[in-house]
Design a protein around this motif. Structure first.
Motif, mmCIF file in Angstrom:
data_model
loop_
_atom_site.group_PDB
_atom_site.id
_atom_site.type_symbol
_atom_site.label_atom_id
_atom_site.label_comp_id
_atom_site.label_asym_id
_atom_site.label_seq_id
_atom_site.Cartn_x
_atom_site.Cartn_y
_atom_site.Cartn_z
ATOM 1 N N VAL A 54 1.608 6.098 9.288
ATOM 2 C CA VAL A 54 1.179 4.708 9.509
ATOM 3 C C VAL A 54 -0.071 4.409 8.701
ATOM 4 N N GLU A 55 -1.033 5.340 8.707
ATOM 5 C CA GLU A 55 -2.262 5.129 7.941
ATOM 6 C C GLU A 55 -1.972 5.052 6.446
ATOM 7 N N LYS A 56 -1.122 5.947 5.949
ATOM 8 C CA LYS A 56 -0.799 5.921 4.520
ATOM 9 C C LYS A 56 -0.030 4.656 4.151
ATOM 10 N N ARG A 57 0.862 4.236 5.067
ATOM 11 C CA ARG A 57 1.583 2.993 4.793
ATOM 12 C C ARG A 57 0.637 1.800 4.753
ATOM 13 N N GLN A 58 -0.378 1.812 5.608
ATOM 14 C CA GLN A 58 -1.375 0.754 5.579
ATOM 15 C C GLN A 58 -2.158 0.787 4.271
ATOM 16 N N GLU A 59 -2.471 2.004 3.800
ATOM 17 C CA GLU A 59 -3.155 2.123 2.511
ATOM 18 C C GLU A 59 -2.286 1.593 1.378
ATOM 19 N N ALA A 60 -0.981 1.910 1.432
ATOM 20 C CA ALA A 60 -0.077 1.397 0.398
ATOM 21 C C ALA A 60 0.032 -0.122 0.464
ATOM 22 N N LEU A 61 0.015 -0.671 1.684
ATOM 23 C CA LEU A 61 0.043 -2.130 1.833
ATOM 24 C C LEU A 61 -1.226 -2.760 1.267
ATOM 25 N N GLU A 62 -2.362 -2.123 1.519
ATOM 26 C CA GLU A 62 -3.610 -2.622 0.927
ATOM 27 C C GLU A 62 -3.593 -2.529 -0.590
ATOM 28 N N GLU A 63 -3.000 -1.442 -1.106
ATOM 29 C CA GLU A 63 -2.868 -1.305 -2.551
ATOM 30 C C GLU A 63 -1.991 -2.417 -3.120
ATOM 31 N N GLN A 64 -0.911 -2.733 -2.404
ATOM 32 C CA GLN A 64 -0.066 -3.842 -2.837
ATOM 33 C C GLN A 64 -0.833 -5.167 -2.819
ATOM 34 N N SER A 65 -1.606 -5.379 -1.756
ATOM 35 C CA SER A 65 -2.401 -6.604 -1.662
ATOM 36 C C SER A 65 -3.443 -6.677 -2.776
ATOM 37 N N ARG A 66 -3.931 -5.528 -3.221
ATOM 38 C CA ARG A 66 -4.916 -5.511 -4.305
ATOM 39 C C ARG A 66 -4.262 -5.720 -5.674
ATOM 40 N N LEU A 67 -3.025 -5.236 -5.831
ATOM 41 C CA LEU A 67 -2.360 -5.322 -7.135
ATOM 42 C C LEU A 67 -1.737 -6.695 -7.377
ATOM 43 N N GLU A 68 -1.223 -7.324 -6.328
ATOM 44 C CA GLU A 68 -0.540 -8.610 -6.528
ATOM 45 C C GLU A 68 -1.447 -9.675 -7.147
ATOM 46 N N PRO A 69 -2.722 -9.853 -6.693
ATOM 47 C CA PRO A 69 -3.583 -10.815 -7.393
ATOM 48 C C PRO A 69 -3.841 -10.427 -8.847
ATOM 49 N N ARG A 70 -3.932 -9.134 -9.135
ATOM 50 C CA ARG A 70 -4.138 -8.705 -10.515
ATOM 51 C C ARG A 70 -2.932 -9.036 -11.386
ATOM 52 N N VAL A 71 -1.735 -8.862 -10.813
ATOM 53 C CA VAL A 71 -0.527 -9.227 -11.565
ATOM 54 C C VAL A 71 -0.494 -10.728 -11.821
ATOM 55 N N ASP A 72 -0.826 -11.497 -10.787
ATOM 56 C CA ASP A 72 -0.844 -12.956 -10.958
ATOM 57 C C ASP A 72 -1.889 -13.378 -11.976
ATOM 58 N N LEU A 73 -3.073 -12.763 -11.914
ATOM 59 C CA LEU A 73 -4.137 -13.091 -12.872
ATOM 60 C C LEU A 73 -3.726 -12.720 -14.291
ATOM 61 N N LEU A 74 -3.134 -11.521 -14.441
ATOM 62 C CA LEU A 74 -2.691 -11.098 -15.769
ATOM 63 C C LEU A 74 -1.600 -12.018 -16.300
ATOM 64 N N ALA A 75 -0.690 -12.438 -15.421
ATOM 65 C CA ALA A 75 0.364 -13.356 -15.853
ATOM 66 C C ALA A 75 -0.227 -14.686 -16.304
#
Length: 516
Positions: free
Chosen positions: A465-486
């Motif tokens: 559960v903790e690792k999945r939460q970390e992966a979810l936070e990583e996704q939340s951190r990467l999605e704005p970067r993808v949008d910004l890069l796009a």
């Protein structure tokens, strides 16, 4: 005139013809058409140094802060900074229209260096290619990995939880087989063993209900085989006397005194040397003391005479066996159970017939024998409709002829119930525990391991559960970067297309393969 119109028409067609450029070949396209110099990277290196020096002294402006907060400042950012500085540095403009502000001079110089040999176009083309070919795929790969990791961790979390639940179910199922709740296994098992005599006493009372079954089997055996030996002696004894002592079964006499053996706790595996009581050799125990008059040089008295015998000079030492005139020691060896007073049941004789393993095995064997007979009899009575069977039992005792199949089936049910109560897994474990106190430790450890594994799986599920939460936070951190890069990539695409179109008299330009 016709030729002029033809040329004009061709020019119009060429003007409307789009220029298609593959994005990953954009820089090569610019270099091949001499829009940029091959040594543009050297020029960019000098420009970057000037930009790094210029951004150290900037006015307080929100838009400039946003421009400088980006990861990379290119030519079009510099143009916008110059536009902003024209407003913030207007007071430094002289009568000739030039700015005396060093900030303005630095950024104007940077723009001029960018425009020389179209260095800016090569740089933004390189940025666009890097975003499309490297930055974008890398971010998409990390984002997909984060999403896949969440799915994998969710699956493993469910597996851990289901496995932990299964282990707990197996734990409580095992406890149910033992007849305990599982809160304190060792204490509950020991409590069951303490209640075992009462349980066996109930079984002994129920054995008194087997009178009809024993009579039927005895009559049948005597009628068919003319059996001379006692039939079901143990069951007959239990039916008449109940769960009596083994002494009474062995001798036929009811004991006046029953001295049951004391069940001691299992000794520890190892005993420390300093806990061993060697006794006090200095005390008089009633036996002849060892002669300790002679000692060796180091002061240790071994009880051995070192003086050579006068008759045999070759003897090195003579053992002193003590005073031969002292009274000899008498050791009395008593055979267990042979010299006990009459009417006193000790040791295994003091156990009941169902507690004693030997008599209990015989009791169970006779129950199984009776069960097999009744089962066979029920089967035979279902097929005794012919004349042969009727004539076969005409001379049989009335106890055999008066039996109906339903009555025999009820007898079989009673015997099976009693046999099941004695041979159940719970009773087997209780008998083992009664005979071996260490078995409680082994059973406790086995059950504890199941619960321990379940706890480990629960902890592992929490970790998932903790690792999945970390992966979810990583996704939340990467999605704005993808949008910004796009967004930045689309902006670079628009600027490059407009700049190249300007160089070809507003012809439409298509950059192909731009996808973030």
């Amino acid at each position: 005139m016709a030729n002029v119109l033809t040329v004009f028409s061709l020019q119009q067609n060429i003007q409307n013809l789009p220029i298609d450029i593959q994005t990953n070949k954009l820089l090569d396209w610019l270099l091949d058409r001499r829009h940029c110099n091959l040594k543009w990277q050297s020029a960019v290196k000098v420009i970057r140094e000037k930009i790094n020096a210029a951004i150290q002294d900037m006015p307080e402006n929100e838009e400039i802060k946003q421009l400088l907060s980006g990861s990379y400042i290119h030519y079009f950012h510099c143009l916008r900074i110059v536009e902003i500085l024209r407003g913030t540095e207007a007071s430094s403009k002289n009568i000739f229209g030039r700015y005396s502000s060093q900030r303005m001079k630095d950024w104007q110089e940077i723009v001029s260096l960018y425009e020389a040999d179209n260095v800016y176009l090569a740089e933004v083309a390189s940025l666009l290619i890097r975003n499309v070919s490297y930055e974008g795929p890398a971010l998409r790969k990390q984002l997909a990995k984060a999403k896949q990791l969440q799915q994998e961790l969710s699956r493993r979390e469910v597996e851990c939880q289901s496995s932990a639940a299964e282990l707990r179910e197996r734990y409580y199922a095992a406890c149910k087989q033992y007849g305990i709740r599982g809160e304190n296994v060792a204490r509950e098992l020991q409590a069951l063993v303490r209640d075992l005599p009462a349980v066996l006493e109930e079984v002994g009372k129920d054995a008194a209900k087997l009178e009809k079954e024993i009579q039927l089997y005895t009559a049948f055996a005597n009628f068919v085989c003319d059996w001379s030996e006692p039939v079901l002696p143990m069951l007959t004894f239990a039916q008449k006397r109940g769960n009596a002592t083994f002494y009474e079964w062995r001798t036929g006499i009811t004991p006046t005194v029953v001295e049951r053996p004391v069940v001691e706790e299992a000794p520890p595996d190892t005993i420390a040397e300093d806990t061993i009581d060697w006794g006090d050799f200095s005390k008089d125990t009633g036996t002849q003391n060892i002669n300790s008059a002679i000692t060796v040089e180091d002061g240790i008295d071994w009880g051995v005479s070192l003086e050579p015998d006068s008759e045999d000079a070759g003897a090195a030492a003579a053992i002193d066996w003590g005073d031969s005139e002292a009274a000899p020691i008498e050791i009395e060896i008593v055979d267990t159970g042979t010299d006990c007073p009459e009417g006193v049941a000790r040791g295994e004789d003091a156990l009941t017939v169902l507690e004693n393993s030997q008599s209990r095995s015989q009791f169970i064997d006779e129950l199984m024998e009776l069960e097999a007979f009744l089962t066979q009899r029920v089967c035979e009575m279902g097929e005794e409709g012919d004349v042969v069977s009727m004539s076969q039992f005409q001379l049989a005792p009335s106890v055999i002829q008066c039996q109906s199949r339903e009555h025999v089936r009820e007898m079989l049910s009673e015997v099976q119930d009693l046999l099941g109560r004695l041979t159940s897994l719970r009773m087997q474990h209780l008998f083992i525990i009664q005979g071996s106190p260490r078995y409680v430790e082994r059973v406790t450890e086995v059950l504890r391991q199941k619960m321990k594994q379940a706890d480990i799986l629960v902890v592992k599920a929490n970790t998932m559960v903790e690792k999945r939460q970390e992966a979810l936070e990583e996704q939340s951190r990467l999605e704005p970067r993808v949008d910004l890069l796009a967004g930045c990539t689309r902006e670079l695409q628009r600027l490059i297309v407009a700049d190249i179109s300007k160089k070809y008299h507003k012809r439409p330009v298509n950059l192909m393969g731009v996808n973030i």
